[in-house]
Write an enzyme that holds these catalytic residues in place. Structure first.
Site, PDB file in Angstrom:
ATOM      1  N   ARG A   1       0.866  -1.183   0.000  1.00  0.00           N
ATOM      2  CA  ARG A   1       0.000   0.000   0.000  1.00  0.00           C
ATOM      3  C   ARG A   1       0.899   1.228   0.000  1.00  0.00           C
ATOM      4  O   ARG A   1       2.123   1.115   0.124  1.00  0.00           O
ATOM      5  CB  ARG A   1      -1.013   0.007   1.149  1.00  0.00           C
ATOM      6  CG  ARG A   1      -0.647  -0.679   2.401  1.00  0.00           C
ATOM      7  CD  ARG A   1       0.511  -0.074   3.126  1.00  0.00           C
ATOM      8  NE  ARG A   1       0.322   1.346   3.343  1.00  0.00           N
ATOM      9  CZ  ARG A   1       1.276   2.206   3.617  1.00  0.00           C
ATOM     10  NH1 ARG A   1       2.548   1.801   3.677  1.00  0.00           N
ATOM     11  NH2 ARG A   1       1.044   3.480   3.820  1.00  0.00           N
ATOM     12  N   GLY A   2       0.264   2.401  -0.136  1.00  0.00           N
ATOM     13  CA  GLY A   2       1.034   3.625  -0.309  1.00  0.00           C
ATOM     14  C   GLY A   2       1.090   3.932  -1.789  1.00  0.00           C
ATOM     15  O   GLY A   2       1.466   3.077  -2.592  1.00  0.00           O
ATOM     16  N   ALA A   3       0.707   5.152  -2.164  1.00  0.00           N
ATOM     17  CA  ALA A   3       0.519   5.468  -3.577  1.00  0.00           C
ATOM     18  C   ALA A   3       1.746   5.145  -4.431  1.00  0.00           C
ATOM     19  O   ALA A   3       1.619   4.437  -5.448  1.00  0.00           O
ATOM     20  CB  ALA A   3       0.088   6.932  -3.729  1.00  0.00           C
TER      21      ALA A   3
ATOM     22  N   ASP B   1      -2.334  10.640  -1.895  1.00  0.00           N
ATOM     23  CA  ASP B   1      -2.712   9.597  -2.850  1.00  0.00           C
ATOM     24  C   ASP B   1      -3.081  10.172  -4.212  1.00  0.00           C
ATOM     25  O   ASP B   1      -2.958   9.497  -5.228  1.00  0.00           O
ATOM     26  CB  ASP B   1      -3.845   8.747  -2.292  1.00  0.00           C
ATOM     27  CG  ASP B   1      -3.335   7.891  -1.152  1.00  0.00           C
ATOM     28  OD1 ASP B   1      -3.253   8.398  -0.017  1.00  0.00           O
ATOM     29  OD2 ASP B   1      -2.954   6.728  -1.407  1.00  0.00           O
TER      30      ASP B   1
END
Lengths: 335, 335
Positions: free
Chosen positions: A46-48, A221
């Site tokens: 996860r994490g843009a 994001d």
């Protein structure tokens, strides 16, 4: 960090399973675009920026397999809706495909990954200039090495400030429902030996009111053309509190997080996730049956609440439509 | 509610164990003041008015035992620091003791308990006038029947509005770290068949920004002479958000929650609780070793952010020092 967010073996993409952190360090092996899309959807990664890198490797995996590469693009594009880096990375892979064919896709994915690491170090260097010595920095969710190819965006600024010799400490909001602050940011900072204090999301306002926070830095994001920021749910509340207390509120993000096709924040799609993330945590349920649930994963912070956008090409203070356009044109001109 | 927060048997105080809700309905039996003080400290019973009632019964229990009644007063007074109803109830018991001797203490505790129920119904009636039909009411923590002798303060207003024929629904913030919203408020509302939506504390701002909340009502643990409100951690943040979105922010509390001896909120003692409430929940730990923790259980909402204080003698709009003094004098004059 001693632990990589992802590893490319040439045959598989090994993703550090962030659902199990910090209790277990385990890698999940992806052999196909479908494996990768599932890992993104289920928040193994996860994490843009990290999602963008993983998606690129997902295409690279599929390029060696018989079958429909277009379907792989589609599958990955539908894995999660809010982080624009996913679509940015897939677009870069499409262009590589058009330019150099399927055999160029592995190299393009590796370039996206390496570029992200370099971009994070540049963000860190620009941001570190804004951090006073002995700053107590509040952050939300995890915009760290784990959210990127390495170093991190918001936590990259913290790392770079420390590397410049500044004494810094971090206040990590736990970030319900998924606890990225408690599990991931706290873990990264403990590993780095940067002092970190964990609080629940509801305590941020109290700490600000008592003068225990000097500035805030979060990731993003998606950033709209006018500078509005979509980031992890709870970010907007922190920005409102920062304004009330006269504290700088910075957003650290690569240019790949900007979406010039979205005029303003309220047009950014907000993912609504499953109810069981809110009614409990990981199989343990504490809410009663019969309760309805909302679970928006992101919120929108209007540009007026953002002191500065920290990017790899510099810091845009008091973001505006014109300022964002100028920033993006600096990127396209290779500045 | 079908379930009582506490029951007086004449020989024991039976406390509904709120730590186990909503999964289990269990009563813990207290035979002494020490049992009762421990139950308050460990949050078997919680909520400012309920703590006051329990402490009064704790003294009543001790009045039948040989030994030092003064020590029992001291023990209960040190069980928790913020909710002033505790000290208010103990003072009322001291006055009964001085007036009528130890044999009068059981009746005084029963009177405190019955008065609280009547007071909550009066709060509900005054507050219900402020609630529009079809209101979507956000609340924090649990200021319900479980926090009082019955009916509740903030949730008493919700119940009374419903009983007046208004269609109302509730948005319950989960209220980390102790999850009183997710466990207790959600459970009370499900039992009452009042529609309730559970969100994490970090989602409140998002819902307000999307126009999904019409007003906010919370309880209080102590109200200073100028109208500043100590209440569950996170309340201050909600008040700041409500102001930004032009939403009414009401505090529902009995006059026993006012502390005229405290000039303003920043002098109210704020309890700091154990770290393990923040690093996990109930024996399950998710934060890494090596992280520091803050765990203030309450915060202070300045009077300027409070639209109105809803009490048993009426609603004080835009609270001020003069307004609070006038309100309290109405009580002393028996108005």
């Amino acid at each position: 960090m001693a632990v990589d967010t992802m590893r490319w073996t040439g045959k598989t993409l090994e993703l550090l399973d962030q659902r199990a952190l910090p209790q277990k360090i385990e890698y999940l092996s992806c052999r196909t675009a479908a494996d990768t899309a599932r890992a993104i959807r289920e928040m193994v990664v996860r994490g843009a920026p990290a999602i963008g890198c993983a998606a690129a490797f997902g295409i690279a995996l599929e390029s060696r397999r018989p079958g429909d590469l277009e379907a792989a693009f589609e599958l990955l594009a539908h894995s999660r809706p809010t982080a624009v880096n996913l679509f940015w990375a897939l677009e870069r892979m499409r262009q590589a495909l058009a330019r150099g064919g399927a055999s160029s896709l592995e190299n393009e994915a590796l370039a996206i990954y390496r570029d992200d690491l370099a971009v994070n170090r540049a963000i860190g260097a620009h941001g570190a200039e804004l951090v006073p010595d002995r700053a107590r920095i509040m952050t939300h969710c995890n915009a760290g090495a784990l959210a990127t190819a390495g170093h991190g965006t918001a936590l990259g600024v913290v790392r770079s400030a420390r590397d410049m010799g500044k004494s810094v400490s971090v206040v990590a909001n736990e970030t319900r429902p998924y606890l990225q602050g408690a599990r991931l940011t706290a873990w990264e900072m403990v590993q780095e030996r940067i002092p970190v204090t964990l609080v629940t999301d509801s305590m941020a306002g109290f700490l600000m009111s008592r003068g225990e926070v000097d500035l805030l830095i979060v990731g993003a994001d998606r950033i709209a053309a006018n500078g509005d920021v979509a980031n992890k749910i709870g970010t907007y509340t922190l920005a409102v509190l920062a304004q009330r207390h006269g504290l700088p509120f910075y957003v650290a993000a690569p240019l790949s997080t900007f979406d010039p096709n979205i005029a303003q924040g309220d047009s950014i799609p907000i993912e609504e996730r499953a109810a069981d993330e809110v009614t409990g945590y990981r199989g343990s349920r504490w809410a009663p049956d019969g309760v309805a649930v909302r679970n928006p994963a992101f919120d929108i912070t209007p540009a007026e609440l953002v002191t500065g956008l920290i990017t790899e090409v510099g810091v845009l203070r008091t973001p505006s439509r014109g300022g964002v356009a100028a920033l993006l044109s600096r990127s396209r001109s290779g500045a």
